[in-house]
Scaffold this active site. Structure first.
Site, mmCIF file in Angstrom:
data_model
loop_
_atom_site.group_PDB
_atom_site.id
_atom_site.type_symbol
_atom_site.label_atom_id
_atom_site.label_comp_id
_atom_site.label_asym_id
_atom_site.label_seq_id
_atom_site.Cartn_x
_atom_site.Cartn_y
_atom_site.Cartn_z
ATOM 1 N N LYS A 155 0.857 -1.188 0.000
ATOM 2 C CA LYS A 155 0.000 0.000 0.000
ATOM 3 C C LYS A 155 0.891 1.235 0.000
ATOM 4 O O LYS A 155 1.731 1.413 0.889
ATOM 5 C CB LYS A 155 -0.911 -0.011 1.230
ATOM 6 C CG LYS A 155 -1.773 1.242 1.318
ATOM 7 C CD LYS A 155 -2.835 1.136 2.390
ATOM 8 C CE LYS A 155 -3.599 2.438 2.524
ATOM 9 N NZ LYS A 155 -4.698 2.351 3.485
ATOM 10 N N ARG A 170 -10.957 9.907 2.212
ATOM 11 C CA ARG A 170 -10.820 10.587 3.508
ATOM 12 C C ARG A 170 -11.960 11.577 3.709
ATOM 13 O O ARG A 170 -12.365 11.849 4.841
ATOM 14 C CB ARG A 170 -9.440 11.236 3.615
ATOM 15 C CG ARG A 170 -8.334 10.170 3.631
ATOM 16 C CD ARG A 170 -6.936 10.763 3.594
ATOM 17 N NE ARG A 170 -5.923 9.710 3.450
ATOM 18 C CZ ARG A 170 -4.640 9.948 3.209
ATOM 19 N NH1 ARG A 170 -4.209 11.194 3.102
ATOM 20 N NH2 ARG A 170 -3.793 8.944 3.090
ATOM 21 N N LYS A 219 1.294 10.010 5.809
ATOM 22 C CA LYS A 219 1.355 8.605 6.210
ATOM 23 C C LYS A 219 2.627 7.918 5.694
ATOM 24 O O LYS A 219 2.687 6.697 5.598
ATOM 25 C CB LYS A 219 0.096 7.874 5.722
ATOM 26 C CG LYS A 219 -1.201 8.446 6.327
ATOM 27 C CD LYS A 219 -2.410 7.546 6.083
ATOM 28 C CE LYS A 219 -3.653 8.068 6.811
ATOM 29 N NZ LYS A 219 -4.802 7.136 6.703
ATOM 30 N N GLU A 248 7.499 -6.508 1.137
ATOM 31 C CA GLU A 248 6.334 -6.400 2.023
ATOM 32 C C GLU A 248 5.343 -7.534 1.771
ATOM 33 O O GLU A 248 4.788 -8.116 2.703
ATOM 34 C CB GLU A 248 5.625 -5.050 1.803
ATOM 35 C CG GLU A 248 6.319 -3.860 2.436
ATOM 36 C CD GLU A 248 6.063 -3.770 3.939
ATOM 37 O OE1 GLU A 248 5.385 -4.644 4.496
ATOM 38 O OE2 GLU A 248 6.564 -2.810 4.563
ATOM 39 N N LYS A 266 -2.268 -1.475 -3.799
ATOM 40 C CA LYS A 266 -3.127 -0.297 -3.716
ATOM 41 C C LYS A 266 -2.286 0.970 -3.789
ATOM 42 O O LYS A 266 -1.259 1.025 -3.135
ATOM 43 C CB LYS A 266 -3.876 -0.367 -2.381
ATOM 44 C CG LYS A 266 -4.799 0.785 -2.120
ATOM 45 C CD LYS A 266 -5.344 0.663 -0.721
ATOM 46 C CE LYS A 266 -6.202 1.873 -0.419
ATOM 47 N NZ LYS A 266 -6.731 1.864 0.907
ATOM 48 N N SER A 270 -10.400 5.638 -4.381
ATOM 49 C CA SER A 270 -11.387 6.714 -4.520
ATOM 50 C C SER A 270 -10.988 7.781 -5.540
ATOM 51 O O SER A 270 -11.820 8.248 -6.318
ATOM 52 C CB SER A 270 -11.622 7.353 -3.156
ATOM 53 O OG SER A 270 -10.408 7.817 -2.597
ATOM 54 N N TYR A 275 -15.021 0.943 -6.631
ATOM 55 C CA TYR A 275 -16.282 1.676 -6.494
ATOM 56 C C TYR A 275 -17.118 1.572 -7.761
ATOM 57 O O TYR A 275 -18.266 1.997 -7.774
ATOM 58 C CB TYR A 275 -15.993 3.136 -6.140
ATOM 59 C CG TYR A 275 -15.150 3.254 -4.889
ATOM 60 C CD1 TYR A 275 -15.712 3.037 -3.634
ATOM 61 C CD2 TYR A 275 -13.776 3.517 -4.950
ATOM 62 C CE1 TYR A 275 -14.944 3.102 -2.485
ATOM 63 C CE2 TYR A 275 -12.997 3.582 -3.811
ATOM 64 C CZ TYR A 275 -13.587 3.368 -2.577
ATOM 65 O OH TYR A 275 -12.815 3.416 -1.442
HETATM 66 C C1 PBG Z 1 -7.109 3.688 5.670
HETATM 67 C C2 PBG Z 1 -7.600 3.395 4.302
HETATM 68 C C3 PBG Z 1 -7.503 4.290 3.254
HETATM 69 C C4 PBG Z 1 -8.107 3.696 2.150
HETATM 70 C C5 PBG Z 1 -8.549 2.438 2.561
HETATM 71 N N1 PBG Z 1 -8.216 2.262 3.900
HETATM 72 C C6 PBG Z 1 -6.983 5.662 3.212
HETATM 73 C C7 PBG Z 1 -5.654 5.922 3.749
HETATM 74 O O1 PBG Z 1 -4.802 5.058 3.852
HETATM 75 O O2 PBG Z 1 -5.443 7.083 4.083
HETATM 76 C C8 PBG Z 1 -8.224 4.354 0.820
HETATM 77 C C9 PBG Z 1 -9.258 3.857 -0.089
HETATM 78 C C10 PBG Z 1 -9.589 4.754 -1.204
HETATM 79 O O3 PBG Z 1 -8.991 5.828 -1.425
HETATM 80 O O4 PBG Z 1 -10.507 4.381 -1.933
HETATM 81 N N2 PBG Z 1 -6.663 2.663 6.428
#
Ligand code: PBG
Length: 322
Positions: free
Chosen positions: A193, A203, A215, A231, A246, A272, A311
């Site tokens: 990720k 968010r 992050k 990882e 992701k 998203s 989505y």
């Molecule tokens: C947080 C989490 C995130 C998403 C899924 N779980 C956002 C982040 O890591 O800040 C993002 C999913 C998306 O953008 O569709 N644990």
């Protein structure tokens, strides 16, 4: 003279030699759940995507099931007054996530229920872990993530999906599930990720943006490739059942490399921001929504993804039914 165009001569021949297929079997549907009654709120940066209260969640999962979709991934929007720096609400047996799991299982018992495991929706700092002196504390976070996973298993989840990127969490989750006899609960690990700007609309959906900093001390640097394999292999070793890459489209190279490196199902998360871009361009009339959507979903399969969290899952399922 070689004539590769022979294989593209007409639709029948093209379908015979088609290398990749896409169907409702491939999809994981992310769902946002909120408190209240009869709530169906559109997320401003995600057109035609909603937060559902539990009663409307029932309706939604029935619809999804009737469209042939078999798997949901649950996220909850936690009220501000329940957020803290310990994730206390995350392990509340009567919390919104735990009730959402039960609601889906009661409504559509065969629907596969996956749950997000991370502290950010519960965190007063909007971070995926416990914060101390501006730092994200790994091992104490892992303890709470393991307890959270157990709590989801107790509520009836089929898979827990840790999205936090702490070290060692897959092992800790596997151990706590074993110790408590949840030997049939799976782990879909967000293994690779990246720290991505494509998460912005998500968010907004959960009101979970980090209150300070970013992050990057836990999510990966997008400049890196071999780190994704490291990882992922660690998560496989620690007991993951499904691994994930992701975001999606900007990381297809990673999807392919991960697929080549592991012997378990690989999922990809079309996030998203990717969704928002297509919706925005389509609204402006700049792109053909359905054509671009399907092309992107195929790209994930071609790159090696076995499962796609998207989505667009419902839009695609509706399109396939036509
Ligand atoms: C947080 C989490 C995130 C998403 C899924 N779980 C956002 C982040 O890591 O800040 C993002 C999913 C998306 O953008 O569709 N644990």
């Amino acid at each position: 003279m070689l004539r590769p165009r022979i294989l593209r001569k007409n639709a029948s021949i093209r379908s015979l030699v088609k290398e990749t297929s896409l169907s409702v079997d491939d999809f994981i549907v992310p769902l946002f759940v909120t408190e209240g009654e009869n709530v169906k709120e559109e997320i401003s940066s995600m057109p035609n995507y909603f937060r559902f209260s539990l009663d409307n969640l029932e309706k939604e999962v029935k619809e999804l099931w009737d469209l042939g979709l078999k798997c949901v991934l649950l996220f909850v929007k936690v009220p501000d007054n329940l957020k803290d720096n310990q994730g206390k609400e995350a392990i509340n047996p009567n919390g919104l996530m735990q009730r959402a799991i039960k609601t889906v299982k009661k409504t559509t018992p065969e629907m596969v229920v996956m749950t997000d495991v991370a502290l950010d929706p519960y965190s007063s700092f909007g971070h995926d872990g416990i914060v101390e002196n501006g730092e994200i504390i790994n091992d104490r976070t892992v303890d709470i993530l393991a307890k959270m996973s157990l709590s989801h298993a107790q509520a009836g989840a089929d898979f827990v999906a840790p999205s936090d990127m702490m070290d060692g969490r897959i092992k800790a989750i596997r151990e706590i599930l074993e110790k408590n006899n949840y030997t049939d609960v799976g782990i879909m690990s967000y293994s690779a990720k990246y720290a991505s700007a494509f998460y912005g609309p998500f968010r907004d959906a959960l009101d979970s943006a980090p209150g300070f900093g970013d992050k990057k001390t836990y999510q990966m640097d997008y400049a890196n490739r071999t780190e994704a394999i490291k990882e992922t292999l660690l998560d496989v070793e620690e007991g993951a059942d499904i691994v994930m890459v992701k975001p999606g489209l900007p990381y297809l190279d990673i999807v392919r490399e991960v697929k080549n490196a592991v012997n378990l199902p690989v999922s990809v998360y079309q996030v998203s921001g990717e969704y928002a871009m297509v919706k925005a361009a389509a609204e402006k009339g700049w792109l053909d929504h359905d054509a671009v959507m399907v092309e992107q979903l195929y790209a994930f399969k071609r790159a090696g993804a076995d499962l796609i969290a998207s989505y667009f899952a419902k839009d695609a399922a509706i399109l396939f039914k036509k």
